[in-house]
Design a protein around this motif. Structure first.
Motif, PDB file in Angstrom:
ATOM      1  N   PRO A  61       0.893  -1.298  -0.108  1.00  0.00           N
ATOM      2  CA  PRO A  61       0.151  -0.023  -0.043  1.00  0.00           C
ATOM      3  C   PRO A  61       0.925   1.286  -0.148  1.00  0.00           C
ATOM      4  CG  PRO A  61      -1.048  -1.627   1.588  1.00  0.00           C
ATOM      5  CD  PRO A  61       0.378  -2.082   0.908  1.00  0.00           C
ATOM      6  N   THR A  62       1.854   1.318   0.703  1.00  0.00           N
ATOM      7  CA  THR A  62       2.812   2.593   0.764  1.00  0.00           C
ATOM      8  C   THR A  62       3.511   2.631  -0.484  1.00  0.00           C
ATOM      9  OG1 THR A  62       3.216   2.300   3.069  1.00  0.00           O
ATOM     10  CG2 THR A  62       4.725   3.557   1.943  1.00  0.00           C
ATOM     11  N   ALA A  63       3.956   1.673  -1.149  1.00  0.00           N
ATOM     12  CA  ALA A  63       4.393   1.871  -2.647  1.00  0.00           C
ATOM     13  C   ALA A  63       3.640   2.353  -3.545  1.00  0.00           C
ATOM     14  CB  ALA A  63       5.166   0.383  -2.911  1.00  0.00           C
ATOM     15  N   THR A  64       2.333   1.713  -3.527  1.00  0.00           N
ATOM     16  CA  THR A  64       1.488   2.325  -4.437  1.00  0.00           C
ATOM     17  C   THR A  64       0.822   3.624  -4.264  1.00  0.00           C
ATOM     18  OG1 THR A  64      -0.402   1.181  -3.271  1.00  0.00           O
ATOM     19  CG2 THR A  64       0.413   0.082  -4.950  1.00  0.00           C
ATOM     20  N   GLY A  65       0.944   3.887  -3.114  1.00  0.00           N
ATOM     21  CA  GLY A  65       0.613   5.266  -2.667  1.00  0.00           C
ATOM     22  C   GLY A  65       1.542   6.351  -3.134  1.00  0.00           C
ATOM     23  N   VAL A  66       3.035   6.040  -3.223  1.00  0.00           N
ATOM     24  CA  VAL A  66       3.775   6.947  -3.890  1.00  0.00           C
ATOM     25  C   VAL A  66       3.544   7.187  -5.206  1.00  0.00           C
ATOM     26  CG1 VAL A  66       6.258   7.151  -4.241  1.00  0.00           C
ATOM     27  CG2 VAL A  66       5.661   6.460  -1.964  1.00  0.00           C
ATOM     28  N   PHE A  67       3.134   5.875  -5.897  1.00  0.00           N
ATOM     29  CA  PHE A  67       2.898   6.034  -7.336  1.00  0.00           C
ATOM     30  C   PHE A  67       1.916   6.634  -7.576  1.00  0.00           C
ATOM     31  CE2 PHE A  67       2.077   3.834 -11.679  1.00  0.00           C
ATOM     32  CZ  PHE A  67       2.870   4.250 -12.373  1.00  0.00           C
ATOM     33  N   ILE A  68       0.889   6.712  -6.904  1.00  0.00           N
ATOM     34  CA  ILE A  68      -0.577   7.347  -7.086  1.00  0.00           C
ATOM     35  C   ILE A  68      -0.326   8.757  -6.684  1.00  0.00           C
ATOM     36  CG2 ILE A  68      -2.797   7.869  -6.011  1.00  0.00           C
ATOM     37  CD1 ILE A  68      -2.561   4.742  -4.985  1.00  0.00           C
ATOM     38  N   SER A 133      -8.127  14.510  -9.146  1.00  0.00           N
ATOM     39  CA  SER A 133      -6.305  14.348  -8.588  1.00  0.00           C
ATOM     40  C   SER A 133      -6.343  14.713  -7.255  1.00  0.00           C
ATOM     41  CB  SER A 133      -5.507  15.493  -9.367  1.00  0.00           C
ATOM     42  OG  SER A 133      -5.856  16.839  -9.291  1.00  0.00           O
ATOM     43  N   PHE A 134      -6.918  15.746  -6.743  1.00  0.00           N
ATOM     44  CA  PHE A 134      -6.833  15.946  -5.346  1.00  0.00           C
ATOM     45  C   PHE A 134      -7.223  14.713  -4.367  1.00  0.00           C
ATOM     46  CE2 PHE A 134      -8.878  17.274  -1.253  1.00  0.00           C
ATOM     47  CZ  PHE A 134      -7.745  17.792  -0.617  1.00  0.00           C
ATOM     48  N   VAL A 135      -8.425  14.139  -4.859  1.00  0.00           N
ATOM     49  CA  VAL A 135      -8.972  12.951  -4.088  1.00  0.00           C
ATOM     50  C   VAL A 135      -7.745  11.755  -4.023  1.00  0.00           C
ATOM     51  CG1 VAL A 135     -10.667  11.075  -4.057  1.00  0.00           C
ATOM     52  CG2 VAL A 135     -11.111  13.641  -4.114  1.00  0.00           C
ATOM     53  N   CYS A 136      -7.529  11.620  -5.329  1.00  0.00           N
ATOM     54  CA  CYS A 136      -6.046  10.626  -5.635  1.00  0.00           C
ATOM     55  C   CYS A 136      -5.156  10.700  -4.899  1.00  0.00           C
ATOM     56  CB  CYS A 136      -5.812  10.526  -7.172  1.00  0.00           C
ATOM     57  SG  CYS A 136      -7.230   9.854  -8.162  1.00  0.00           S
ATOM     58  N   ALA A 137      -4.548  11.927  -4.675  1.00  0.00           N
ATOM     59  CA  ALA A 137      -3.270  12.470  -3.864  1.00  0.00           C
ATOM     60  C   ALA A 137      -3.811  12.142  -2.274  1.00  0.00           C
ATOM     61  CB  ALA A 137      -3.029  13.950  -4.127  1.00  0.00           C
ATOM     62  N   ALA A 138      -5.017  12.420  -1.868  1.00  0.00           N
ATOM     63  CA  ALA A 138      -5.590  12.098  -0.461  1.00  0.00           C
ATOM     64  C   ALA A 138      -5.321  10.807  -0.297  1.00  0.00           C
ATOM     65  CB  ALA A 138      -6.671  12.783  -0.461  1.00  0.00           C
ATOM     66  N   ILE A 139      -6.074   9.858  -1.222  1.00  0.00           N
ATOM     67  CA  ILE A 139      -5.835   8.163  -1.188  1.00  0.00           C
ATOM     68  C   ILE A 139      -4.427   8.095  -1.059  1.00  0.00           C
ATOM     69  CG2 ILE A 139      -6.048   6.049  -2.628  1.00  0.00           C
ATOM     70  CD1 ILE A 139      -8.567   7.174  -3.631  1.00  0.00           C
ATOM     71  N   ALA A 140      -3.531   8.463  -1.759  1.00  0.00           N
ATOM     72  CA  ALA A 140      -1.997   8.197  -1.845  1.00  0.00           C
ATOM     73  C   ALA A 140      -1.337   8.327  -0.375  1.00  0.00           C
ATOM     74  CB  ALA A 140      -1.223   9.133  -2.913  1.00  0.00           C
ATOM     75  N   VAL A 142      -3.039   8.507   2.479  1.00  0.00           N
ATOM     76  CA  VAL A 142      -3.888   7.789   3.392  1.00  0.00           C
ATOM     77  C   VAL A 142      -3.223   6.299   3.332  1.00  0.00           C
ATOM     78  CG1 VAL A 142      -5.730   6.755   4.337  1.00  0.00           C
ATOM     79  CG2 VAL A 142      -5.665   9.254   3.625  1.00  0.00           C
ATOM     80  N   MET A 143      -2.783   5.797   2.199  1.00  0.00           N
ATOM     81  CA  MET A 143      -2.359   4.542   1.796  1.00  0.00           C
ATOM     82  C   MET A 143      -1.555   3.816   2.803  1.00  0.00           C
ATOM     83  SD  MET A 143      -4.129   3.125  -0.641  1.00  0.00           S
ATOM     84  CE  MET A 143      -3.132   1.863  -1.758  1.00  0.00           C
ATOM     85  N   PRO A 144      -0.353   4.493   3.253  1.00  0.00           N
ATOM     86  CA  PRO A 144       0.327   3.799   4.465  1.00  0.00           C
ATOM     87  C   PRO A 144      -0.389   3.515   5.673  1.00  0.00           C
ATOM     88  CG  PRO A 144       1.522   5.733   3.672  1.00  0.00           C
ATOM     89  CD  PRO A 144       0.091   5.831   2.938  1.00  0.00           C
ATOM     90  N   MET A 145      -1.482   4.325   6.092  1.00  0.00           N
ATOM     91  CA  MET A 145      -2.213   3.893   7.179  1.00  0.00           C
ATOM     92  C   MET A 145      -3.167   2.710   7.051  1.00  0.00           C
ATOM     93  SD  MET A 145      -3.227   7.763   9.136  1.00  0.00           S
ATOM     94  CE  MET A 145      -3.701   8.545   7.569  1.00  0.00           C
ATOM     95  N   MET A 146      -3.480   2.689   5.731  1.00  0.00           N
ATOM     96  CA  MET A 146      -4.394   1.490   5.297  1.00  0.00           C
ATOM     97  C   MET A 146      -3.560   0.102   5.498  1.00  0.00           C
ATOM     98  SD  MET A 146      -6.576   3.033   2.010  1.00  0.00           S
ATOM     99  CE  MET A 146      -7.714   4.449   2.327  1.00  0.00           C
ATOM    100  N   GLU A 147      -2.229   0.208   5.545  1.00  0.00           N
ATOM    101  CA  GLU A 147      -1.669  -0.961   5.750  1.00  0.00           C
ATOM    102  C   GLU A 147      -2.105  -1.624   7.389  1.00  0.00           C
ATOM    103  OE1 GLU A 147       2.444  -1.834   4.946  1.00  0.00           O
ATOM    104  OE2 GLU A 147       2.483  -0.003   3.683  1.00  0.00           O
TER     105      GLU A 147
END
Length: 194
Positions: A61-68, A133-140, A142-147
């Motif tokens: 999730p963290t790696a995908t967050g960086v790409f997102i 793009s803002f919502v996708c950045a917000a998802i990115a 939050v992705m580390p917390m989703m782990e």
């Protein structure tokens, strides 16, 4: 100027036709062939990874967050297509392998295309692109917390996949669904940490 892509099947056909005279398909040719729709396929790809069991692996999730975040920043800047370093754009695959993958994906693309169509254009044009793009950045972010919250990355993956498909097909209704799925995913994470 090439006709605008409106379906997944058209996108796959264009990727299949992007080979060179040596029987190779480079990432740069694929990005050029897809043009301004390159953000949609990238969000779809990352979304599928995040929605899959792979997101349960530590670090995914963290790696995908960086790409997102990279995708979202370039989408926000309204680039024509996703920027990648030249050395990466030169990477290529054999055209027959690309065609084999496309043949495998075509039935899935045709099935999905039956449900998608251009509608509610205000939700995928102009200022709405900034919101996506803002919502996708917000998802990115939050992705580390989703782990730490089991299965929460799956909801984010579904939202990203929906945003990707919405951008490809110009389907504002699907973008609206993606916003709703994002809100539910964030609510689950906030509830878990609240």
């Amino acid at each position: 100027m090439a006709r605008d892509i409106t379906t997944l099947q058209e996108m796959l056909d264009r990727i299949g036709d992007s080979g060179d005279n040596e029987g190779r398909v480079s990432l740069g040719k694929i990005v050029d062939s897809v043009g301004d729709r390159s953000f949609g396929p990238l969000l779809l790809m990352v979304g599928v990874i995040a929605a899959s069991p792979l997101s349960g692996m530590p670090g995914v999730p963290t790696a995908t967050g960086v790409f997102i975040l990279l995708i979202a920043m370039q989408l926000f800047l309204r680039r024509d297509h996703f920027w990648l370093p030249k050395w990466l754009l030169r990477r290529s695959l054999a055209q027959d392998k690309v065609h084999k993958a496309i043949r495998w994906l075509l039935p899935v693309a045709r099935f999905i295309d039956r449900w998608l169509r251009p509608r509610l254009p205000a939700l995928i044009r102009g200022g709405s692109i900034y919101l996506i793009s803002f919502v996708c950045a917000a998802i990115a972010v939050v992705m580390p917390m989703m782990e730490l919250v089991p299965f929460s990355a799956h909801g984010a993956g579904l939202a990203l996949s929906a945003f990707g498909l919405a951008l490809i097909s110009r389907d504002g209704l699907l973008a609206l669904i993606a916003f709703a799925v994002t809100a539910v995913s964030f609510a689950v994470v906030i509830y878990q940490f609240g």
